[in-house]
Design a protein around this motif. Sequence first.
Motif, short mmCIF file in Angstrom:
data_model
loop_
_atom_site.label_atom_id
_atom_site.label_comp_id
_atom_site.label_asym_id
_atom_site.label_seq_id
_atom_site.Cartn_x
_atom_site.Cartn_y
_atom_site.Cartn_z
N CYS A 62 3.72 -5.88 4.83
CA CYS A 62 4.86 -4.96 4.98
C CYS A 62 4.51 -3.50 4.72
O CYS A 62 5.34 -2.62 4.94
N GLY A 63 3.29 -3.22 4.25
CA GLY A 63 2.86 -1.85 4.03
C GLY A 63 3.34 -1.23 2.72
O GLY A 63 3.12 -0.05 2.48
N ALA A 64 4.00 -2.01 1.87
CA ALA A 64 4.52 -1.48 0.61
C ALA A 64 3.38 -1.28 -0.39
O ALA A 64 2.45 -2.07 -0.44
N PRO A 65 3.46 -0.23 -1.20
CA PRO A 65 2.46 -0.08 -2.27
C PRO A 65 2.68 -1.17 -3.31
O PRO A 65 3.81 -1.57 -3.58
N THR A 66 1.60 -1.69 -3.87
CA THR A 66 1.68 -2.76 -4.86
C THR A 66 0.55 -2.61 -5.86
O THR A 66 -0.37 -1.83 -5.65
N LYS A 67 0.63 -3.32 -6.96
CA LYS A 67 -0.44 -3.33 -7.96
C LYS A 67 -0.96 -4.76 -8.07
O LYS A 67 -0.18 -5.71 -8.05
N ILE A 68 -2.28 -4.87 -8.20
CA ILE A 68 -2.90 -6.19 -8.30
C ILE A 68 -3.88 -6.21 -9.49
O ILE A 68 -4.41 -5.16 -9.86
N PRO A 69 -4.11 -7.39 -10.09
CA PRO A 69 -4.96 -7.47 -11.28
C PRO A 69 -6.45 -7.63 -10.99
O PRO A 69 -7.20 -8.09 -11.82
N PHE A 70 -6.89 -7.25 -9.80
CA PHE A 70 -8.31 -7.34 -9.46
C PHE A 70 -8.67 -6.21 -8.51
O PHE A 70 -7.80 -5.64 -7.85
N GLN A 71 -9.93 -5.88 -8.46
CA GLN A 71 -10.42 -4.81 -7.59
C GLN A 71 -10.32 -5.28 -6.14
O GLN A 71 -10.91 -6.30 -5.79
N PRO A 72 -9.54 -4.60 -5.31
CA PRO A 72 -9.41 -5.04 -3.92
C PRO A 72 -10.72 -4.86 -3.15
O PRO A 72 -11.48 -3.93 -3.40
N ARG A 73 -10.98 -5.81 -2.24
CA ARG A 73 -12.13 -5.72 -1.35
C ARG A 73 -11.58 -5.69 0.07
O ARG A 73 -10.46 -6.10 0.32
N ASN A 74 -12.38 -5.26 0.99
CA ASN A 74 -11.92 -5.14 2.38
C ASN A 74 -12.01 -6.43 3.16
O ASN A 74 -11.57 -6.50 4.30
N ASP A 75 -12.57 -7.49 2.57
CA ASP A 75 -12.77 -8.72 3.33
C ASP A 75 -11.55 -9.65 3.31
O ASP A 75 -11.53 -10.64 4.02
N ARG A 76 -10.52 -9.34 2.50
CA ARG A 76 -9.33 -10.20 2.44
C ARG A 76 -8.08 -9.35 2.38
O ARG A 76 -8.07 -8.31 1.74
N PRO A 77 -7.00 -9.80 3.00
CA PRO A 77 -5.75 -9.03 2.95
C PRO A 77 -5.11 -9.10 1.56
O PRO A 77 -5.25 -10.09 0.85
N ILE A 78 -4.41 -8.04 1.19
CA ILE A 78 -3.67 -7.97 -0.07
C ILE A 78 -2.19 -7.98 0.28
O ILE A 78 -1.76 -7.31 1.22
N TYR A 79 -1.41 -8.75 -0.48
CA TYR A 79 0.02 -8.84 -0.24
C TYR A 79 0.80 -8.45 -1.50
O TYR A 79 0.35 -8.71 -2.62
N CYS A 80 1.98 -7.86 -1.29
CA CYS A 80 2.88 -7.62 -2.41
C CYS A 80 3.42 -8.98 -2.87
O CYS A 80 3.20 -10.00 -2.20
N SER A 81 4.09 -9.02 -3.99
CA SER A 81 4.57 -10.31 -4.54
C SER A 81 5.44 -11.07 -3.55
O SER A 81 5.28 -12.28 -3.37
N GLU A 82 6.35 -10.37 -2.90
CA GLU A 82 7.27 -11.04 -1.97
C GLU A 82 6.53 -11.63 -0.76
O GLU A 82 6.73 -12.79 -0.42
N CYS A 83 5.66 -10.84 -0.15
CA CYS A 83 4.91 -11.34 1.00
C CYS A 83 3.93 -12.44 0.60
O CYS A 83 3.72 -13.40 1.35
N PHE A 84 3.36 -12.32 -0.59
CA PHE A 84 2.45 -13.37 -1.09
C PHE A 84 3.19 -14.69 -1.20
O PHE A 84 2.68 -15.73 -0.79
N GLN A 85 4.41 -14.67 -1.75
CA GLN A 85 5.20 -15.90 -1.87
C GLN A 85 5.50 -16.48 -0.49
O GLN A 85 5.45 -17.69 -0.30
N ASN A 86 5.82 -15.61 0.47
CA ASN A 86 6.12 -16.08 1.83
C ASN A 86 4.89 -16.76 2.46
O ASN A 86 5.01 -17.78 3.12
N HIS A 87 3.70 -16.19 2.25
CA HIS A 87 2.47 -16.78 2.78
C HIS A 87 2.14 -18.09 2.07
O HIS A 87 1.65 -19.02 2.69
N LYS A 88 2.37 -18.12 0.77
CA LYS A 88 2.06 -19.31 -0.04
C LYS A 88 2.92 -20.49 0.38
O LYS A 88 2.46 -21.63 0.34
N ASN A 89 4.15 -20.24 0.78
CA ASN A 89 5.08 -21.31 1.14
C ASN A 89 4.92 -21.81 2.56
O ASN A 89 5.62 -22.70 2.99
N HIS A 90 4.00 -21.24 3.33
CA HIS A 90 3.80 -21.68 4.73
C HIS A 90 2.67 -22.63 4.85
O HIS A 90 1.77 -22.79 4.22
#
Length: 91
Positions: free
Chosen positions: A63-91
């Motif tokens: 969704c393009g929203a700014p978010t905070k994560i507990p690990f150093q982001p890398r370019n090899d995997r997508p990062i999701y905000c909490s809401e989008c992460f839950q949506n991906h996890k439930n699919h």
Amino acid sequence: MFEDKTLVCKDCGAEFVFTAGEQEFYAEKGFQNEPVRCKACRSNRKSQRGGEREMFDAVCAECGAPTKIPFQPRNDRPIYCSECFQNHKNH
């Protein structure tokens, strides 16, 4: 069959009971070692090392929203905000 065991805490020296139920749980999880600290010392140690986690700024790949994560982001995997992460996890 498991039986209650009395163990001695390596931090405070107090005796504590390693119950048959706890031993069964440890066995189910594949834990090899018995606990070395009483419940109070385990809780105290956990709270001391917990502290504040370093958080990193990131942008949600969905969704393009700014978010905070507990690990150093890398370019090899997508990062999701909490809401989008839950949506991906439930699919």
